[in-house]
Motif scaffolding. Structure first.
Motif, PDB file in Angstrom:
ATOM      1  N   ASP A   1      40.316 -14.072 -71.042  1.00 47.50           N
ATOM      2  CA  ASP A   1      38.948 -14.460 -70.597  1.00 47.50           C
ATOM      3  C   ASP A   1      37.999 -14.401 -71.639  1.00 47.50           C
ATOM      4  OD1 ASP A   1      37.578 -13.336 -67.490  1.00 47.50           O
ATOM      5  OD2 ASP A   1      36.971 -14.439 -69.021  1.00 47.50           O
TER       6      ASP A   1
ATOM      7  N   ARG B   1      27.308  -2.486 -64.731  1.00 47.80           N
ATOM      8  CA  ARG B   1      27.265  -2.489 -66.038  1.00 47.80           C
ATOM      9  C   ARG B   1      25.925  -2.727 -66.940  1.00 47.80           C
ATOM     10  NH1 ARG B   1      28.586  -8.678 -68.041  1.00 47.80           N
ATOM     11  NH2 ARG B   1      26.899  -8.123 -69.532  1.00 47.80           N
TER      12      ARG B   1
ATOM     13  N   LYS C   1      29.330  -5.333 -75.877  1.00 50.40           N
ATOM     14  CA  LYS C   1      29.186  -3.977 -75.388  1.00 50.40           C
ATOM     15  C   LYS C   1      29.686  -3.095 -76.475  1.00 50.40           C
ATOM     16  CE  LYS C   1      31.125  -1.017 -71.728  1.00 50.40           C
ATOM     17  NZ  LYS C   1      32.220  -0.769 -71.065  1.00 50.40           N
TER      18      LYS C   1
ATOM     19  N   HIS D   1      28.988 -12.858 -70.335  1.00 48.17           N
ATOM     20  CA  HIS D   1      29.043 -12.258 -71.861  1.00 48.17           C
ATOM     21  C   HIS D   1      27.898 -11.158 -72.167  1.00 48.17           C
ATOM     22  CE1 HIS D   1      30.771 -16.131 -72.154  1.00 48.17           C
ATOM     23  NE2 HIS D   1      30.708 -16.303 -73.458  1.00 48.17           N
TER      24      HIS D   1
ATOM     25  N   TYR E   1      31.982  -9.905 -73.410  1.00 48.05           N
ATOM     26  CA  TYR E   1      31.263  -9.027 -73.053  1.00 48.05           C
ATOM     27  C   TYR E   1      31.928  -7.329 -73.771  1.00 48.05           C
ATOM     28  CZ  TYR E   1      30.729  -4.992 -69.963  1.00 48.05           C
ATOM     29  OH  TYR E   1      30.093  -3.755 -69.492  1.00 48.05           O
ATOM     30  N   THR E   2      33.215  -7.519 -74.118  1.00 47.44           N
ATOM     31  CA  THR E   2      33.757  -6.325 -74.597  1.00 47.44           C
ATOM     32  C   THR E   2      33.257  -6.314 -76.006  1.00 47.44           C
ATOM     33  OG1 THR E   2      35.879  -6.737 -73.405  1.00 47.44           O
ATOM     34  CG2 THR E   2      35.937  -5.317 -75.212  1.00 47.44           C
TER      35      THR E   2
ATOM     36  N   ALA F   1      43.085 -11.078 -69.861  1.00 47.29           N
ATOM     37  CA  ALA F   1      43.152 -10.700 -71.132  1.00 47.29           C
ATOM     38  C   ALA F   1      42.653 -11.852 -71.990  1.00 47.29           C
ATOM     39  CB  ALA F   1      44.351 -10.191 -71.703  1.00 47.29           C
TER      40      ALA F   1
ATOM     41  N   LYS G   1      35.293 -11.858 -70.699  1.00 44.46           N
ATOM     42  CA  LYS G   1      35.738 -10.605 -71.225  1.00 44.46           C
ATOM     43  C   LYS G   1      35.347 -10.145 -72.433  1.00 44.46           C
ATOM     44  CE  LYS G   1      39.110  -7.003 -69.642  1.00 44.46           C
ATOM     45  NZ  LYS G   1      40.009  -6.880 -68.628  1.00 44.46           N
TER      46      LYS G   1
ATOM     47  N   LYS H   1      42.529 -16.031 -67.545  1.00 46.70           N
ATOM     48  CA  LYS H   1      42.148 -14.929 -66.649  1.00 46.70           C
ATOM     49  C   LYS H   1      42.476 -13.838 -67.246  1.00 46.70           C
ATOM     50  CE  LYS H   1      39.527 -16.846 -63.717  1.00 46.70           C
ATOM     51  NZ  LYS H   1      38.002 -16.146 -63.941  1.00 46.70           N
TER      52      LYS H   1
ATOM     53  N   TYR I   1      30.995 -10.517 -61.238  1.00 47.30           N
ATOM     54  CA  TYR I   1      32.066 -11.063 -62.076  1.00 47.30           C
ATOM     55  C   TYR I   1      33.043 -10.145 -62.505  1.00 47.30           C
ATOM     56  CZ  TYR I   1      34.941 -13.618 -65.280  1.00 47.30           C
ATOM     57  OH  TYR I   1      36.137 -14.020 -65.903  1.00 47.30           O
ATOM     58  N   PHE I   2      32.605  -8.956 -63.161  1.00 46.73           N
ATOM     59  CA  PHE I   2      33.284  -8.071 -63.487  1.00 46.73           C
ATOM     60  C   PHE I   2      33.571  -6.834 -62.445  1.00 46.73           C
ATOM     61  CE2 PHE I   2      34.400  -9.333 -67.627  1.00 46.73           C
ATOM     62  CZ  PHE I   2      33.295  -9.746 -68.164  1.00 46.73           C
TER      63      PHE I   2
ATOM     64  N   CYS J   1      27.477  -6.116 -61.423  1.00 46.17           N
ATOM     65  CA  CYS J   1      28.002  -7.892 -61.965  1.00 46.17           C
ATOM     66  C   CYS J   1      29.269  -8.182 -61.131  1.00 46.17           C
ATOM     67  CB  CYS J   1      28.631  -7.644 -63.249  1.00 46.17           C
ATOM     68  SG  CYS J   1      29.173  -8.919 -64.152  1.00 46.17           S
TER      69      CYS J   1
END
Lengths: 424, 424
Positions: free
Chosen positions: B308, B351, B318, B232, B314-315, B306, B311, B304, B346-347, B344
């Motif tokens: 997650d 980033r 961000k 995150h 982080y989204t 969408a 995600k 996993k 993970y992604f 990263c």
């Protein structure tokens, strides 16, 4: 149909030997059949209405899971949890084993030490509907979630609880609560010492845990631990009314795993100092815990008569004490401390105390360590010395499950029988 | 009996019109009667045996109550609780008021201090079904309820969580957990000092809370606080692999109200000492808390794409950082610390960091106390000095609700606009 009506006509037209009117044999069975069918419709409707109401919406999965876990039953000797792929797993009580906890463990040591109050578990199973709580996934994200509302409600219900049990005078008093007894005691100790007007603040704050044993010089501030002063355990002669009184949820509802202690404080300045101390030390009670405690208290104040937890607790312990007294009346080796009955304003009758713990005394000279004596009979008990008694005393927690109490009685009966055998 | 046998004989002896054999009318009813009676016995036994089990559908009431509370909605600006007579009550978020929290509070101060992570609340509302927990009334009565089973599962899932996030190497490491960070730190400090082989145990144990700031002499034992090292907030360059690493549930799932911290420990002796310390200090995590945490972790490792949480987190952050950077790019009065992007794992992309907190710096000479400057614009922020910076810095928690972040941006836009007006 034709043949039966002919038979009926024939039966009616022929006079019977005793002059009695002939009844259709079918009629004799019709009535019981209709009644039985009616019963079946009744049963089926009841079961249908209670089973097949799906819980709508998002909580349904969690509900199904929890009910599946509860239904697992674990042979009545364990607790079930749904952990993997919706399969309940049993965690067995002491002295039982196996996947469904149906196998007794041979020569298992009875654990009569400790402080849990599982004897109240059947009460909560009977009150499953009103006492259960659904915690949505997004609950307790805010560290102060519902703080103002729920905390206010908890305080209000604590007052109602003490009124219902008539065990403590809390009108006009202030309530603080915490998940950790140490945090609460620290806050109170801070509050009473800061409040002291003399130039030398006290270096002793008395925390009185026994109903009788005051040891201080009378000058030190006192915190009275009234955790056991409920109708389950003692006759309520009069509501306790000290300046600072401590209680915990575990001794009234039996929930030793939910950490929740509260204090009723008379002096507003002491209350404010305690509250400020807790705020600045970020002492919070999880909103999950607050919601659970609120639910439990609501059930306890709503039930009267047969549904009353105080009655349930008292009745259970009374029966256990009676068994214990009866057994030990036949013993010269062991004794229990005598009780004096007293009037109980809750049950409105004179009654014996039914405390959570029994202090067993070893009377024989050679039994210097009573805890060790019981250990030989596969009973784990509390050390007398640890509780500032001496080793001739050992403590038995009587607040165990029914299963475990039966096992304790079996072991104690064996112990007392051995005494007879030895003496004969 | 005579009359019925006569009738039967008569019925049998008279030929029926269809040539069919006449059956005793009673027999036709006997079979259904027996079957019905059998059903009666079956139902009655079932109901009797299930008497001591909670009634089926026991969780339904709590479910209805919780769903009613959730449905109340509170205009999206509050949280609802069912407290009295099944009526949901709203507790409004900061800056909203009214019974249904639909009224904004004029000139409300935006609270960008504090450490809650409510930005993750929408994720949990989307995952309501899988993340909710039903706590039966009899849960957590045993202070060690499900301890062996659930604690083992929590440990297993913590390992899976770190593997899923790839943020920490925990294979072969030992996990201890607690409801209070102080308890955990005390246990670890005890464990590492007791473990020290030198004749003089260390008088310093370093607790490193920043990713960079080691201050010790390299000789003292170190406890690394890795609470924020999740996708995150930071690019996961590589899994952290220190000897002792601390984490808390609140920074990954957002549940600041559930106290749950854990440590991953490499050295088995240190782990054993920490575990013994916690046992002898009666440090337990309530079974309610353990069940909740287990459920949350299960959701986080199962989703996993969408669904997650990493995600999602982080989204969201961000976008917020982007807004903040865009706004402050136009300012001479305020600045943000620069970021360096990193790969990263993970992604699987390069980033920027998206930390929970923004350190705002006041660049003008006259703005010596940045916290006070923001306070004039109705923004409550953290003091730089409190965090060992200086007063030119002030800390903004960006992990608030969407509502509150929008309000923060409005206030900051007003702040930056005033700068333009003053300069023009």
């Amino acid at each position: 149909m034709a043949s039966s009506s002919t038979a009926v006509a024939a039966a009616v037209s022929q006079p019977s030997s005793g002059g009695r009117r002939r009844r259709r044999p079918g009629l004799k069975l019709l009535l019981p059949l209709f009644f039985s069918l009616f019963l079946n419709v009744f049963f089926a409707s009841y079961l249908f209405l209670s089973f097949h109401q799906p819980a709508p919406g998002w909580a349904r999965y969690a509900t199904t899971e929890a009910e599946a876990a509860a239904a697992a039953g674990c042979s009545g000797h364990g607790r079930s949890f749904v952990l993997r792929a919706e399969t309940p797993v049993c965690e067995c009580e002491a002295c039982y084993t196996g996947d469904d906890c149906s196998w007794p463990v041979l020569d298992c040591a009875v654990d009569a030490d400790g402080e849990d109050s599982l004897f109240l578990e059947p009460f909560w199973k009977q009150h499953a509907a009103g006492s259960s709580v659904v915690l949505p996934g997004w609950h307790s994200m805010n560290s102060r979630d519902g703080h103002r509302i729920i905390s206010g409600e908890i305080e209000r219900h604590i007052h109602l609880l003490h009124k219902a049990a008539s065990n403590a005078m809390t009108d006009g008093k202030f309530i603080v609560f915490s998940s950790r007894p140490a945090e609460l005691l620290n806050a109170l100790a801070h509050a009473v010492s800061a409040n002291n007007n003399s130039s030398t603040p006290p270096n002793v704050v008395e925390h009185v845990t026994s109903l009788n044993a005051r040891e201080g010089d009378g000058g030190s501030p006192v915190i009275f631990d009234r955790s056991y002063y409920w109708p389950h355990y003692y006759p309520i002669a009069a509501p306790a009314d000290e300046g600072i009184m401590l209680f915990s949820i575990s001794k009234i509802s039996g929930h030793a795993g939910i950490g929740f202690w509260w204090a009723a404080i008379k002096d507003e300045k002491i209350y404010q100092r305690a509250a400020e101390y807790m705020t600045s030390n970020a002492v919070i009670v999880s909103p999950d815990t607050q919601l659970r405690v609120l639910k439990l208290i609501k059930v306890m104040i709503s039930e009267k008569g047969a549904g009353d937890i105080f009655k349930f607790g008292y009745t259970t312990l009374k029966a256990r004490w009676s068994q214990l007294h009866k057994l030990l009346a036949t013993s010269d080796r062991f004794s229990l401390h005598p009780f004096s009955p007293n009037y109980c304003s809750y049950f409105k009758t004179v009654r014996d105390p039914t405390p959570a713990y029994a202090w067993l005394k070893c009377e024989m000279d050679e039994d210097k360590d009573c805890q060790a004596v019981l250990r030989k009979f596969n009973i784990i008990s509390g050390s007398g010395k640890l509780f500032e008694g001496d080793n001739r005393y050992t403590r038995l927690n009587l607040c165990m499950t029914n299963d475990h109490f039966e096992l304790l009685m079996m072991r104690m009966e064996a112990m007392v029988s051995k005494e007879w055998i030895s003496s004969s």
